[in-house]
Design a protein around this motif. Sequence first.
Motif, PDB file in Angstrom:
ATOM      1  N   CYS A  46       0.863  -1.180   0.000  1.00 32.32           N
ATOM      2  CA  CYS A  46       0.000   0.000   0.000  1.00 32.32           C
ATOM      3  C   CYS A  46       0.897   1.226   0.000  1.00 32.32           C
ATOM      4  CB  CYS A  46      -0.917   0.033   1.218  1.00 32.32           C
ATOM      5  SG  CYS A  46      -1.985   1.503   1.244  1.00 32.32           S
ATOM      6  N   GLY A  47       0.671   2.118  -0.935  1.00 35.19           N
ATOM      7  CA  GLY A  47       1.511   3.308  -0.990  1.00 35.19           C
ATOM      8  C   GLY A  47       0.848   4.436  -1.740  1.00 35.19           C
ATOM      9  N   GLY A  48       1.448   5.598  -1.643  1.00 36.35           N
ATOM     10  CA  GLY A  48       0.943   6.756  -2.353  1.00 36.35           C
ATOM     11  C   GLY A  48       0.869   7.977  -1.458  1.00 36.35           C
ATOM     12  N   ASN A  49       0.108   8.946  -1.938  1.00 34.51           N
ATOM     13  CA  ASN A  49       0.114  10.235  -1.256  1.00 34.51           C
ATOM     14  C   ASN A  49      -1.289  10.736  -0.935  1.00 34.51           C
ATOM     15  OD1 ASN A  49       1.141  12.621  -0.204  1.00 34.51           O
ATOM     16  ND2 ASN A  49       1.208  13.636  -2.184  1.00 34.51           N
ATOM     17  N   GLN A  50      -2.176  10.718  -1.926  1.00 28.81           N
ATOM     18  CA  GLN A  50      -3.471  11.368  -1.778  1.00 28.81           C
ATOM     19  C   GLN A  50      -4.500  10.524  -1.042  1.00 28.81           C
ATOM     20  OE1 GLN A  50      -4.621  14.430  -2.552  1.00 28.81           O
ATOM     21  NE2 GLN A  50      -2.650  15.128  -3.300  1.00 28.81           N
ATOM     22  N   SER A  51      -4.970  11.011   0.099  1.00 29.86           N
ATOM     23  CA  SER A  51      -6.184  10.513   0.760  1.00 29.86           C
ATOM     24  C   SER A  51      -6.172   9.021   1.074  1.00 29.86           C
ATOM     25  CB  SER A  51      -7.407  10.832  -0.117  1.00 29.86           C
ATOM     26  OG  SER A  51      -7.456  12.194  -0.424  1.00 29.86           O
ATOM     27  N   ARG A  52      -5.052   8.487   1.520  1.00 31.29           N
ATOM     28  CA  ARG A  52      -5.008   7.077   1.893  1.00 31.29           C
ATOM     29  C   ARG A  52      -5.564   6.873   3.303  1.00 31.29           C
ATOM     30  NH1 ARG A  52      -3.839   7.573  -2.629  1.00 31.29           N
ATOM     31  NH2 ARG A  52      -2.254   6.482  -3.848  1.00 31.29           N
ATOM     32  N   ASP A  53      -6.268   5.769   3.487  1.00 33.39           N
ATOM     33  CA  ASP A  53      -6.771   5.381   4.805  1.00 33.39           C
ATOM     34  C   ASP A  53      -5.759   4.420   5.422  1.00 33.39           C
ATOM     35  OD1 ASP A  53      -8.109   4.547   7.045  1.00 33.39           O
ATOM     36  OD2 ASP A  53     -10.038   4.260   6.036  1.00 33.39           O
ATOM     37  N   TRP A  54      -4.714   4.971   6.022  1.00 34.98           N
ATOM     38  CA  TRP A  54      -3.628   4.155   6.552  1.00 34.98           C
ATOM     39  C   TRP A  54      -4.109   3.244   7.671  1.00 34.98           C
ATOM     40  CZ3 TRP A  54      -0.267   4.501   2.968  1.00 34.98           C
ATOM     41  CH2 TRP A  54       0.017   5.717   2.340  1.00 34.98           C
ATOM     42  N   ASN A  55      -5.043   3.716   8.477  1.00 33.80           N
ATOM     43  CA  ASN A  55      -5.533   2.897   9.588  1.00 33.80           C
ATOM     44  C   ASN A  55      -6.272   1.652   9.103  1.00 33.80           C
ATOM     45  OD1 ASN A  55      -4.558   4.401  11.819  1.00 33.80           O
ATOM     46  ND2 ASN A  55      -6.101   5.961  11.405  1.00 33.80           N
ATOM     47  N   MET A  56      -6.915   1.747   7.947  1.00 34.25           N
ATOM     48  CA  MET A  56      -7.557   0.559   7.390  1.00 34.25           C
ATOM     49  C   MET A  56      -6.509  -0.481   7.006  1.00 34.25           C
ATOM     50  SD  MET A  56     -10.099   0.024   4.116  1.00 34.25           S
ATOM     51  CE  MET A  56     -11.565   0.668   4.930  1.00 34.25           C
ATOM     52  N   VAL A  57      -5.382  -0.012   6.502  1.00 35.27           N
ATOM     53  CA  VAL A  57      -4.296  -0.941   6.159  1.00 35.27           C
ATOM     54  C   VAL A  57      -3.870  -1.723   7.398  1.00 35.27           C
ATOM     55  CG1 VAL A  57      -1.955  -1.148   5.262  1.00 35.27           C
ATOM     56  CG2 VAL A  57      -3.483   0.574   4.318  1.00 35.27           C
ATOM     57  N   LEU A  58      -3.746  -1.025   8.523  1.00 38.77           N
ATOM     58  CA  LEU A  58      -3.332  -1.688   9.762  1.00 38.77           C
ATOM     59  C   LEU A  58      -4.390  -2.684  10.232  1.00 38.77           C
ATOM     60  CD1 LEU A  58      -1.725   1.274  11.745  1.00 38.77           C
ATOM     61  CD2 LEU A  58      -0.700  -0.242  10.035  1.00 38.77           C
ATOM     62  N   ARG A  59      -5.667  -2.333  10.060  1.00 38.99           N
ATOM     63  CA  ARG A  59      -6.738  -3.264  10.456  1.00 38.99           C
ATOM     64  C   ARG A  59      -6.707  -4.528   9.604  1.00 38.99           C
ATOM     65  NH1 ARG A  59      -9.717   1.602  10.649  1.00 38.99           N
ATOM     66  NH2 ARG A  59     -10.881   1.087   8.743  1.00 38.99           N
ATOM     67  N   VAL A  60      -6.477  -4.363   8.311  1.00 38.06           N
ATOM     68  CA  VAL A  60      -6.390  -5.523   7.418  1.00 38.06           C
ATOM     69  C   VAL A  60      -5.173  -6.376   7.786  1.00 38.06           C
ATOM     70  CG1 VAL A  60      -6.038  -6.259   5.023  1.00 38.06           C
ATOM     71  CG2 VAL A  60      -7.611  -4.381   5.529  1.00 38.06           C
ATOM     72  N   ALA A  61      -4.055  -5.712   8.107  1.00 40.32           N
ATOM     73  CA  ALA A  61      -2.834  -6.445   8.458  1.00 40.32           C
ATOM     74  C   ALA A  61      -3.048  -7.297   9.708  1.00 40.32           C
ATOM     75  CB  ALA A  61      -1.685  -5.460   8.683  1.00 40.32           C
ATOM     76  N   VAL A  87       1.424  -0.105  15.190  1.00 40.26           N
ATOM     77  CA  VAL A  87       1.694  -0.818  13.940  1.00 40.26           C
ATOM     78  C   VAL A  87       1.958  -2.293  14.238  1.00 40.26           C
ATOM     79  CG1 VAL A  87       3.212  -0.953  11.933  1.00 40.26           C
ATOM     80  CG2 VAL A  87       2.653   1.280  12.937  1.00 40.26           C
ATOM     81  N   PRO A  88       1.223  -3.205  13.587  1.00 41.64           N
ATOM     82  CA  PRO A  88       1.448  -4.645  13.801  1.00 41.64           C
ATOM     83  C   PRO A  88       2.846  -5.061  13.346  1.00 41.64           C
ATOM     84  CG  PRO A  88      -0.648  -4.249  12.689  1.00 41.64           C
ATOM     85  CD  PRO A  88       0.091  -2.950  12.683  1.00 41.64           C
ATOM     86  N   SER A  89       3.318  -6.169  13.860  1.00 40.00           N
ATOM     87  CA  SER A  89       4.678  -6.632  13.558  1.00 40.00           C
ATOM     88  C   SER A  89       4.849  -7.058  12.101  1.00 40.00           C
ATOM     89  CB  SER A  89       5.050  -7.788  14.485  1.00 40.00           C
ATOM     90  OG  SER A  89       4.147  -8.880  14.307  1.00 40.00           O
ATOM     91  N   ASN A  90       3.741  -7.369  11.406  1.00 43.46           N
ATOM     92  CA  ASN A  90       3.851  -7.790  10.006  1.00 43.46           C
ATOM     93  C   ASN A  90       3.776  -6.616   9.025  1.00 43.46           C
ATOM     94  OD1 ASN A  90       1.113  -7.440  10.679  1.00 43.46           O
ATOM     95  ND2 ASN A  90       0.426  -8.843   9.076  1.00 43.46           N
ATOM     96  N   VAL A  91       3.863  -5.388   9.538  1.00 47.60           N
ATOM     97  CA  VAL A  91       3.803  -4.189   8.697  1.00 47.60           C
ATOM     98  C   VAL A  91       5.131  -3.449   8.745  1.00 47.60           C
ATOM     99  CG1 VAL A  91       2.696  -1.949   8.315  1.00 47.60           C
ATOM    100  CG2 VAL A  91       1.321  -3.917   9.034  1.00 47.60           C
ATOM    101  N   ARG A  92       5.678  -3.168   7.576  1.00 47.32           N
ATOM    102  CA  ARG A  92       6.889  -2.348   7.463  1.00 47.32           C
ATOM    103  C   ARG A  92       6.500  -1.022   6.810  1.00 47.32           C
ATOM    104  NH1 ARG A  92      12.280  -3.486   3.752  1.00 47.32           N
ATOM    105  NH2 ARG A  92      13.513  -1.739   4.561  1.00 47.32           N
ATOM    106  N   ILE A  93       6.823   0.089   7.471  1.00 47.98           N
ATOM    107  CA  ILE A  93       6.469   1.411   6.950  1.00 47.98           C
ATOM    108  C   ILE A  93       7.728   2.136   6.491  1.00 47.98           C
ATOM    109  CG2 ILE A  93       5.508   3.672   7.519  1.00 47.98           C
ATOM    110  CD1 ILE A  93       3.612   2.330   9.441  1.00 47.98           C
ATOM    111  N   LEU A  94       7.677   2.647   5.255  1.00 43.55           N
ATOM    112  CA  LEU A  94       8.753   3.456   4.682  1.00 43.55           C
ATOM    113  C   LEU A  94       8.182   4.821   4.301  1.00 43.55           C
ATOM    114  CD1 LEU A  94      10.251   0.736   2.297  1.00 43.55           C
ATOM    115  CD2 LEU A  94      11.084   1.360   4.568  1.00 43.55           C
ATOM    116  N   CYS A  95       9.017   5.840   4.332  1.00 39.95           N
ATOM    117  CA  CYS A  95       8.553   7.189   4.023  1.00 39.95           C
ATOM    118  C   CYS A  95       9.458   7.868   2.993  1.00 39.95           C
ATOM    119  CB  CYS A  95       8.509   8.044   5.289  1.00 39.95           C
ATOM    120  SG  CYS A  95       7.391   7.444   6.561  1.00 39.95           S
TER     121      CYS A  95
END
Length: 203
Positions: A123-138, A161-169
């Motif tokens: 999951c990546g990008g800039n505009q209007s992402r629901d990052w918290n939904m990504v964490l719920r799915v993870a 952030v769950p252990s199976n999620v890696r976040i890069l910026c």
Amino acid sequence: LNNLIGAWRAVKASGKGDTIITWYDFQGILAWWICLLTFRDRNIVALNIRLKDKTTFVNKMAAFLYKYALRSSKMKATVSSREYGEALKRRLRLRRDFPLVRDINLYPGYAYPFKDNGKRIFCGGNQSRDWNMVLRVARLLPEYRFVVIMPGKEREKVTNVPSNVRILCDVPYKTFMGYMHSSTFLLLPVDTNAPAGLIVMFQ
């Protein structure tokens, strides 16, 4: 503030009867208001209107600015989705049609080779992402690894952030594309009814 400064510079650099075309829609709206308040005669074209449909105070103020600008004969605007254009007309009670202009391919190198590294979701990008939904799915899919690439300014909003999620910026374009094209699935949740994530879908 930068959008306001950019809009002011465009108005100031143009002459009576000139047409100002803005790549970022909100700068076009601001340019129209500047012309109205300073009695300048300009034609404004705003590309790809993306007014979010939210109930926050800031969004309500933005809707007010858009509504009156888009009613003017001096203001033209395009949309990247017919359905969004119709929804915008209903929401702002406008009696005009918006020309459809598709989002364009801005970057070279879309033809990346695909290499599935197995059970990885991107999951990546800039505009209007629901990052918290990504964490719920993870959390629901612990057997998958998630790679999330977001703007640095968004990182502080994401916690637990769950252990199976890696976040890069703020990674280079090549890195972004590499992670995306080596994932099994693309997850693209957005938090608005306005068009968002289209370039990532094309990529």
